[in-house]
Design an enzyme around this catalytic site. Structure first.
Site, PDB file in Angstrom:
ATOM      1  N   PHE A 183       4.502  17.793 -20.232  1.00  0.00           N
ATOM      2  CA  PHE A 183       3.869  16.479 -20.302  1.00  0.00           C
ATOM      3  C   PHE A 183       2.960  16.297 -21.501  1.00  0.00           C
ATOM      4  CE2 PHE A 183       4.231  13.042 -17.296  1.00  0.00           C
ATOM      5  CZ  PHE A 183       5.338  13.472 -16.611  1.00  0.00           C
ATOM      6  N   ARG A 222      10.992  -0.790 -14.027  1.00  0.00           N
ATOM      7  CA  ARG A 222       9.630  -1.236 -13.766  1.00  0.00           C
ATOM      8  C   ARG A 222       8.681  -0.696 -14.844  1.00  0.00           C
ATOM      9  NH1 ARG A 222       9.445   0.055  -7.324  1.00  0.00           N
ATOM     10  NH2 ARG A 222      10.745   1.792  -7.978  1.00  0.00           N
ATOM     11  N   LYS A 242      -2.511  12.600  -4.427  1.00  0.00           N
ATOM     12  CA  LYS A 242      -1.406  11.915  -5.113  1.00  0.00           C
ATOM     13  C   LYS A 242      -1.905  11.148  -6.331  1.00  0.00           C
ATOM     14  CE  LYS A 242       2.435  10.025  -6.115  1.00  0.00           C
ATOM     15  NZ  LYS A 242       3.545  10.744  -6.733  1.00  0.00           N
ATOM     16  N   CYS A 266       5.128   4.093 -11.012  1.00  0.00           N
ATOM     17  CA  CYS A 266       4.003   4.874 -10.480  1.00  0.00           C
ATOM     18  C   CYS A 266       2.787   4.972 -11.395  1.00  0.00           C
ATOM     19  CB  CYS A 266       4.501   6.271 -10.098  1.00  0.00           C
ATOM     20  SG  CYS A 266       5.655   6.219  -8.729  1.00  0.00           S
ATOM     21  N   TYR A 296       4.417  15.265 -24.538  1.00  0.00           N
ATOM     22  CA  TYR A 296       5.250  14.624 -25.549  1.00  0.00           C
ATOM     23  C   TYR A 296       4.699  13.251 -25.916  1.00  0.00           C
ATOM     24  CZ  TYR A 296       8.655  18.268 -24.617  1.00  0.00           C
ATOM     25  OH  TYR A 296       9.272  19.483 -24.477  1.00  0.00           O
TER      26      TYR A 296
HETATM   27  N1  LIG Z   1       9.579   5.769  -7.220  1.00  0.00           N
HETATM   28  C1  LIG Z   1       8.982   6.932  -7.369  1.00  0.00           C
HETATM   29  O1  LIG Z   1       9.319   7.736  -8.225  1.00  0.00           O
HETATM   30  C2  LIG Z   1       7.859   7.329  -6.441  1.00  0.00           C
HETATM   31  C3  LIG Z   1       7.438   8.677  -6.413  1.00  0.00           C
HETATM   32  C4  LIG Z   1       6.416   9.032  -5.537  1.00  0.00           C
HETATM   33  C5  LIG Z   1       5.808   8.063  -4.741  1.00  0.00           C
HETATM   34  N2  LIG Z   1       6.229   6.757  -4.811  1.00  0.00           N
HETATM   35  C6  LIG Z   1       5.589   5.786  -3.931  1.00  0.00           C
HETATM   36  O2  LIG Z   1       6.454   5.553  -2.824  1.00  0.00           O
HETATM   37  C7  LIG Z   1       6.372   4.187  -2.422  1.00  0.00           C
HETATM   38  C8  LIG Z   1       7.734   3.535  -2.468  1.00  0.00           C
HETATM   39  O3  LIG Z   1       8.170   3.526  -3.809  1.00  0.00           O
HETATM   40  P1  LIG Z   1       9.683   3.182  -4.197  1.00  0.00           P
HETATM   41  O4  LIG Z   1       9.798   3.370  -5.663  1.00  0.00           O
HETATM   42  O5  LIG Z   1      10.589   3.895  -3.287  1.00  0.00           O
HETATM   43  O6  LIG Z   1       9.694   1.608  -3.841  1.00  0.00           O
HETATM   44  P2  LIG Z   1      10.952   0.649  -3.763  1.00  0.00           P
HETATM   45  O7  LIG Z   1      10.449  -0.687  -4.180  1.00  0.00           O
HETATM   46  O8  LIG Z   1      12.112   1.251  -4.465  1.00  0.00           O
HETATM   47  O9  LIG Z   1      11.313   0.614  -2.206  1.00  0.00           O
HETATM   48  C9  LIG Z   1      10.498   0.075  -1.220  1.00  0.00           C
HETATM   49  C10 LIG Z   1      11.393  -0.485  -0.123  1.00  0.00           C
HETATM   50  O10 LIG Z   1      10.608  -0.857   0.997  1.00  0.00           O
HETATM   51  C11 LIG Z   1      11.209  -1.990   1.604  1.00  0.00           C
HETATM   52  N3  LIG Z   1      10.239  -2.631   2.489  1.00  0.00           N
HETATM   53  C12 LIG Z   1       9.114  -3.313   2.175  1.00  0.00           C
HETATM   54  N4  LIG Z   1       8.478  -3.690   3.299  1.00  0.00           N
HETATM   55  C13 LIG Z   1       9.192  -3.231   4.345  1.00  0.00           C
HETATM   56  C14 LIG Z   1       9.032  -3.270   5.754  1.00  0.00           C
HETATM   57  N5  LIG Z   1       7.961  -3.858   6.317  1.00  0.00           N
HETATM   58  N6  LIG Z   1       9.964  -2.703   6.527  1.00  0.00           N
HETATM   59  C15 LIG Z   1      11.028  -2.105   5.986  1.00  0.00           C
HETATM   60  N7  LIG Z   1      11.232  -2.013   4.649  1.00  0.00           N
HETATM   61  C16 LIG Z   1      10.322  -2.563   3.849  1.00  0.00           C
HETATM   62  C17 LIG Z   1      11.645  -2.830   0.422  1.00  0.00           C
HETATM   63  O11 LIG Z   1      12.639  -3.763   0.782  1.00  0.00           O
HETATM   64  C18 LIG Z   1      12.170  -1.733  -0.524  1.00  0.00           C
HETATM   65  O12 LIG Z   1      13.548  -1.506  -0.352  1.00  0.00           O
HETATM   66  C19 LIG Z   1       5.330   3.543  -3.329  1.00  0.00           C
HETATM   67  O13 LIG Z   1       4.081   3.616  -2.713  1.00  0.00           O
HETATM   68  C20 LIG Z   1       5.354   4.430  -4.552  1.00  0.00           C
HETATM   69  O14 LIG Z   1       4.150   4.417  -5.257  1.00  0.00           O
HETATM   70  C21 LIG Z   1       7.252   6.377  -5.626  1.00  0.00           C
END
Ligand SMILES: NC(=O)c1ccc[n+]([C@@H]2O[C@H](COP(=O)([O-])OP(=O)(O)OC[C@H]3O[C@@H](n4cnc5c(N)ncnc54)[C@H](O)[C@@H]3O)[C@@H](O)[C@H]2O)c1
Length: 445
Positions: free
Chosen positions: A255, A334, A210, A266, A257
């Site tokens: 990718f 973000r 990842k 991320c 651009y």
């Molecule tokens: N956003 C993306 O495009 C993307 C893509 C691939 C991977 N990721 C990875 O996935 C993960 C999550 O990213 P995201 O963007 O969805 O984050 P986000 O901040 O949108 O969501 C995370 C959620 O987890 C909840 N949370 C935190 N601690 C908790 C707990 N102990 N119990 C229950 N809920 C809890 C928070 O309240 C929040 O709603 C990260 O590690 C990120 O790097 C994100």
């Protein structure tokens, strides 16, 4: 299958909903009661195309539920996905607090076999820490229940998350437990019916994959952004260069651009986290620190172009900003380059009139208190009495604007195009002063 998804953010909500769409019974848990409240009332807390309809459909079919009740959620699923946030800690390393807390919750409440799946982006070695946290909680309860920990990093793109999840390029599974691998295969087989896209590997390699993917993508962007700076100085057009190199299949068009810098939740944090991991492992990475530094500089490039044109002191100036989210089709602010651009314009005394098709509520929250910043409901309104238009995010609706209207509305027809949406030659023909990124050969700055 019975599935629990812990963390109902961009990744967790999409994961849970898409798994429910295939007929699974999914409970989504979140620690944020407000978020769960929105979902229980039939809304969704984020903007993601197609997601609201899919959530509604699966809720109606009773395949998708939302809760803040940890014990009930842990009890529900044989598969426990951890999709909580892994924000950067102060030293840039991934902060695993939420992941470990989620794992502990599983250990505190589980009574039968569970596969605990790390879907959050987590550094190499995290699965061991998750395993240890669960074992500690089981030990505290003095119960012996079998469980497996699997790494299943997520590659979805915000804005196209459903499509990515439903038709993945690949599914990476890091596991050393046969039973868990069988369950993961069964879970994902409906998503990869036309050919096997499931890559099973050891846990560490899966965790690493990842970061390697995001680091590579960030590298391509910073590389092109840096070449765009040079193209501006040399009088070359980076868009022509992009096509010239993209045609080589070893390079490809994706990718490449040049723009106003990468953002989002991320790339910036994952690049930093990988640098941190390498430092801890005693390996001094050379490329990735440069990728991050180039991106920080790039976020300033639009403002540099504005000050080169209007002077360092922007007191009394007014600018229209189109696009606030870090990329189109999301409301995610973000690390969005718009935040740097707006803060810097404001610091220099300018007024900013900003518009975004969906990110304005989130932008108002994260940019509250920025002096001279106002939000408008229409792109046209942003340009009223403005000295120039600055395009920061490449939303579709900005791609073919009414240039005559732009010309007639701005104080003088000047566009700073942070996403190279417009053709410099067309701009010249229309009498619009155009400043793209790395396009000076065509008369822009
Ligand atoms: N956003 C993306 O495009 C993307 C893509 C691939 C991977 N990721 C990875 O996935 C993960 C999550 O990213 P995201 O963007 O969805 O984050 P986000 O901040 O949108 O969501 C995370 C959620 O987890 C909840 N949370 C935190 N601690 C908790 C707990 N102990 N119990 C229950 N809920 C809890 C928070 O309240 C929040 O709603 C990260 O590690 C990120 O790097 C994100």
């Amino acid at each position: 299958m019975k599935i629990t998804v812990i963390g109902t953010g961009y990744v967790g909500l999409v994961t849970g909903t898409c798994l429910a769409e295939m007929g699974n019974h999914v409970v989504c848990l979140d620690a944020d009661a407000a978020k769960i409240g929105v979902l229980e009332n039939g809304g969704i807390p984020i903007h993601e195309p197609g997601l609201l309809e899919m959530v509604s459909r699966n809720r109606s079919a009773s395949r998708l539920q939302f809760t803040t009740d940890v014990a009930a959620a842990v009890n529900h699923g044989t598969l426990q996905f951890i999709g909580v946030g892994t924000p950067p800690g102060e030293d840039g390393s991934a902060d695993l607090r939420h992941v470990i807390e989620a794992a502990r919750n599983v250990g505190r409440h589980m009574t039968d076999y569970k596969v605990v799946i790390d879907k959050s982006t987590v550094p190499v070695g995290t699965a061991d820490r998750v395993r240890q946290a669960i074992a500690e909680e089981l030990g505290r309860r003095q119960v012996g229940v079998d469980f497996a920990v699997v790494s299943n990093p997520e590659f979805l793109k915000e804005g196209a998350a459903i499509e990515d999840f439903m038709r993945p390029d690949r599914i990476v599974i890091g596991a050393d437990d046969e039973r868990a691998v069988l369950l993961m295969r069964a879970l994902y087989s409906p998503f990869i019916r036309n050919r096997d896209r499931l890559l099973v590997m050891d846990v560490k390699s899966a965790e690493f994959t990842k970061y390697a993917a995001n680091a590579m993508l960030a590298t391509r962007i910073s590389f092109m952004n840096e070449l765009a700076l040079l193209a501006d100085k040399l009088g070359a057009d980076i868009e022509l260069v992009r096509k010239g190199i993209g045609s080589d299949p070893r390079i490809g068009y994706h990718f490449l651009y040049a723009g106003a810098g990468y953002g989002g939740s991320c790339f910036p944090k994952d690049v930093q986290a990988l640098i941190s991991t390498a430092q801890a492992a005693g390996v001094a990475l050379k490329v990735l620190p440069a990728v991050a530094a180039a991106n920080e500089r790039q976020k300033q490039v639009l403002v540099d172009k504005v000050t080169a044109r209007f002077g360092a002191d922007l007191t009394g100036r007014r600018f229209a900003v189109w696009g606030l989210s870090f990329k189109p089709n999301t409301d995610d602010m973000r690390e969005a380059p718009s935040r740097v651009v707006i803060a810097e314009l404001a610091r220099r005394g300018a007024a900013v009139q900003a518009y975004d098709p969906v990110a304005m509520p989130e932008a108002k929250r994260v940019l509250s208190g920025v002096l001279g910043l106002s939000f408008v409901d229409q792109p046209a309104e942003a340009m009223r009495d403005a000295d120039a238009l600055i395009v920061v995010t490449d939303w579709k609706e900005f791609k073919s604007p009414d240039f005559d209207f732009i010309k007639a509305t701005l104080k003088q027809p000047v566009i700073f195009d942070g996403r190279n949406l417009y053709e410099p030659s067309l701009m010249r023909a229309l009498g619009i002063e155009y400043h793209g990124i790395g396009r000076s050969s065509n008369g822009s700055g």
